[in-house]
Design an enzyme around this catalytic site. Structure first.
Site, PDB file in Angstrom:
ATOM      1  N   GLU A 126      -3.054 -47.150  55.899  1.00  0.00           N
ATOM      2  CA  GLU A 126      -4.214 -46.288  56.114  1.00  0.00           C
ATOM      3  C   GLU A 126      -4.129 -45.025  55.258  1.00  0.00           C
ATOM      4  OE1 GLU A 126      -5.564 -47.730  60.580  1.00  0.00           O
ATOM      5  OE2 GLU A 126      -3.921 -46.296  60.415  1.00  0.00           O
TER       6      GLU A 126
ATOM      7  N   ASP B   5       6.928 -46.214  73.255  1.00  0.00           N
ATOM      8  CA  ASP B   5       7.872 -46.296  72.128  1.00  0.00           C
ATOM      9  C   ASP B   5       9.314 -46.088  72.557  1.00  0.00           C
ATOM     10  OD1 ASP B   5       5.491 -46.338  70.844  1.00  0.00           O
ATOM     11  OD2 ASP B   5       5.930 -44.707  69.449  1.00  0.00           O
TER      12      ASP B   5
END
Lengths: 422, 422
Positions: free
Chosen positions: A168, A297
């Protein structure tokens, strides 16, 4: 009422706190180092001057305000004492009946933290505006530079890491140089910008299907991005990025490679996996500590033999699952195990280009891009932000402009001190 | 074609450059320390979390792009050599046929620059976001504080200077504490916030009519602001603000008092006034240097026996006047002298409250507030910004919320270093 302490206002912690607050059966305290919840998936848009920080961040206490049973504190959590059931912070020692750890992760430089100075990662708003500053400044310096060689150096960008963030960032850099900046600079040709995306593995977006990786690479190259796979970064200095023996001279390198879970994990003294994530049970709790949960995470959760990836949807679903477990405890019912519902994954490459997959279905090009747009705007927290982000994008789409192209000094003091010049 | 060098991309310099570019009879170079033009009159809205930086700032090269005869450079101007007709910058020495100086001003601490650390001024985006950080952080620290005395200290804000900026800052602080934050904090009562506005002169807004000053004071007190006039600040330390012998304990002082013109003036070696502004002729040029002009805050211009104040409209009109003068030179016609058309002045106190005067006419309350809104949105550069600012405000007006309530570290490095905590 049991006291639930939530550490971290990211996707996992915030969703846990919201669901528990609604249940109205607990006292909840949430602590975060920041005053705001950050919509991480759009952070690269801030780094690339497409969105303003406030458009993807909302104060945590605003999101949770109106819940009498929730307290929000700004603070750093240093360590956890599982035996004493206490959490040490920079302002107080907090006690808990239940502890939910959702501290997320930071970038890992694979033991080369000295690389960070010349290749910032993208996890916080500060890093995003710092990356924005470096990218825009590179063009300003190139514009006033007289040597063609130095201009080339300043117009070379290296992105390390071929996952969604790297893809991105590289795609956005390509579009900025080709569309946004093209008409604003006269001394340099912003279109001649060199963008190199380096991935150590055999292909971009390794978590996606192979043909989608190939399509992403193709769409990136259309935007002027050179994709290098199977190439390993060996060093990053002020001179540039070393790939094997070769030096790519650049002043602007961006890091989108490895991540490292919160250092709080080490203080738990429980089994961690190779990456340092806490290995959790099927109910997301720590073995022998049913009152302590680890999400997102920070956790190593195995579902159907697979370790769940560090994605927002995983953290969101795990956060929402907390209330089911704590309610089960109240009713003395067995705890429901967590199961991840895979809604698929997406990565945006640029205008009218993205890749996405849901189960067997795959999407590319403009269709995938519109899906990406819809999904991200929908999930943005706070109606105003949704509205404004949508308008910002509609505007950029029409004008090819980027609204937030500001260079603000990375340090206020330096500015104060340099005030006398001019 | 003559080369016109414009220093400064504020209201004066930008409007000069735009008008000269349109005339198509000159080569123009504009240099600014920042890459963006800043809409100063709304800067306090950024400091008070009402607007995002990008909503009141636009890259200078974007505003001027499309003009083939204009070059834009990011750079610091150090000094001017009138005899050699050169300007020394941090990147090159620039030559000029005509020089337009519009470097603006910075805050003056009346010889006490050491006060700045504990009482930042409001001239740049960095300062605005730094003030925002300090104000929001004070509430976060108060919320987690257990001693009522320390909470009181953290909830005390002092604004020094009763001009428009000081009035607007104090008014916004009053509204944030009473409306925006009230429902978000549970441990503290944000409504109990103490805001003290200190003015050395006999009344607020000295440049306004007396009854308007009185009305402003009244409206401020309605918003919980204590107004002290005829009180002089004698010292500012980490403990607080000293007024005469008295110490007002505070962790958050804001400076909105004196201004000091650009230090470039000293390098000109021409007559300056007491405040250090360059005394200019009726055509805004420096005596004996018809090729050098000084505009805005940096200049001392006497019109009908009165020295023009440092207001945006003055700089804008002076900037636009430049093209008339330089065209006259080309046609060997006499230069038209500059005359300021006073469009009046306004100051916003808060929701539905402002004061304004145009010639003999005076406006207060909601009428003045809507006028203020209309004027400021109209003058904002860039249609997008206008639209977005309008929407931001409409939104805040409906919800009493403030969209940009982010605390971002003032220094990226400190964040990097503190990343390991949590």
């Amino acid at each position: 009422m049991k006291h639930v302490l939530v550490v971290g206002g990211g996707f996992g912690g915030l969703n846990a706190a919201k669901a528990l607050a609604k249940a109205n059966k607990f006292k909840i305290t949430i602590v975060d180092r920041r005053n705001h919840h950050l919509f991480q998936p759009l952070l690269y848009q801030v780094a690339m001057a497409g969105l303003s920080p406030a458009e993807i961040a909302t104060p945590i206490r605003t999101i949770l305000s109106g819940n009498k049973n929730v307290k929000v504190f700004l603070g750093n959590v240093h360590s956890v004492d599982l035996s004493k059931k206490t959490v040490t912070t920079d302002f107080a020692t907090l006690f808990y009946d239940y502890l939910i750890l959702a501290c997320g992760s930071k970038h890992s430089y694979f033991g080369h933290d000295e690389w960070e100075e010349n290749a910032p990662g993208l996890k916080t708003l500060e890093q995003a505006t710092e990356i924005r500053r470096r990218v825009l400044l590179a063009y300003e310096l190139a514009e006033r530079e007289t040597s063609a060689e130095k201009q080339k150096l300043l117009q070379t960008f290296v992105v390390v890491g071929g996952g969604p963030t790297g893809v991105e960032l590289a795609g956005a850099l390509g579009e900025i140089s080709r569309f946004t900046l093209a008409k604003d600079f006269t001394a340099i040709d912003s279109k001649s910008t060199r963008i190199i995306l380096i991935e150590a593995g055999p292909r971009l977006l390794p978590s996606f299907a192979e043909d989608l990786s190939a399509r992403a690479a193709k769409d990136l190259e259309k935007r002027g991005v050179t994709v290098w796979t199977n190439r390993r970064v060996t060093n990053i200095t002020a001179d540039g990025v070393y790939v094997g023996e070769e030096l790519i001279p650049t002043k602007t390198a961006l890091w989108a490679a490895g991540v490292l879970p919160s250092s709080v994990n080490k203080t738990l003294k429980v089994p961690l996996d190779k990456q340092g994530r806490v290995i959790v049970e099927s109910d997301l709790s720590i073995k022998n500590h049913p009152e302590v949960f680890v999400l997102g995470d920070q956790a190593h959760f195995e579902d159907k033999g697979e370790v769940l990836p560090g994605l927002a949807p995983v953290a969101i679903q795990q956060g929402r699952h907390m209330v089911k477990i704590l309610k089960a405890d109240i009713d003395n019912k067995p705890r429901p195990s967590f199961h991840y519902v895979d809604k698929g994954q997406m990565a945006a490459i640029g205008r009218k280009s993205a890749v996405g997959q849901m189960n067997k279905a795959k999407f590319v090009g403009i269709v995938a891009w519109f899906m990406w747009l819809a999904v991200h705007i929908y999930y943005l927290i706070g109606f105003k932000n949704r509205l404004f982000v949508f308008l910002s994008w509609a505007w950029s789409y029409i004008t090819f402009g980027r609204g937030a192209r500001l260079i603000v000094s990375k340090e206020w003091r330096t500015h104060v001190l340099s005030k006398n010049s001019k």
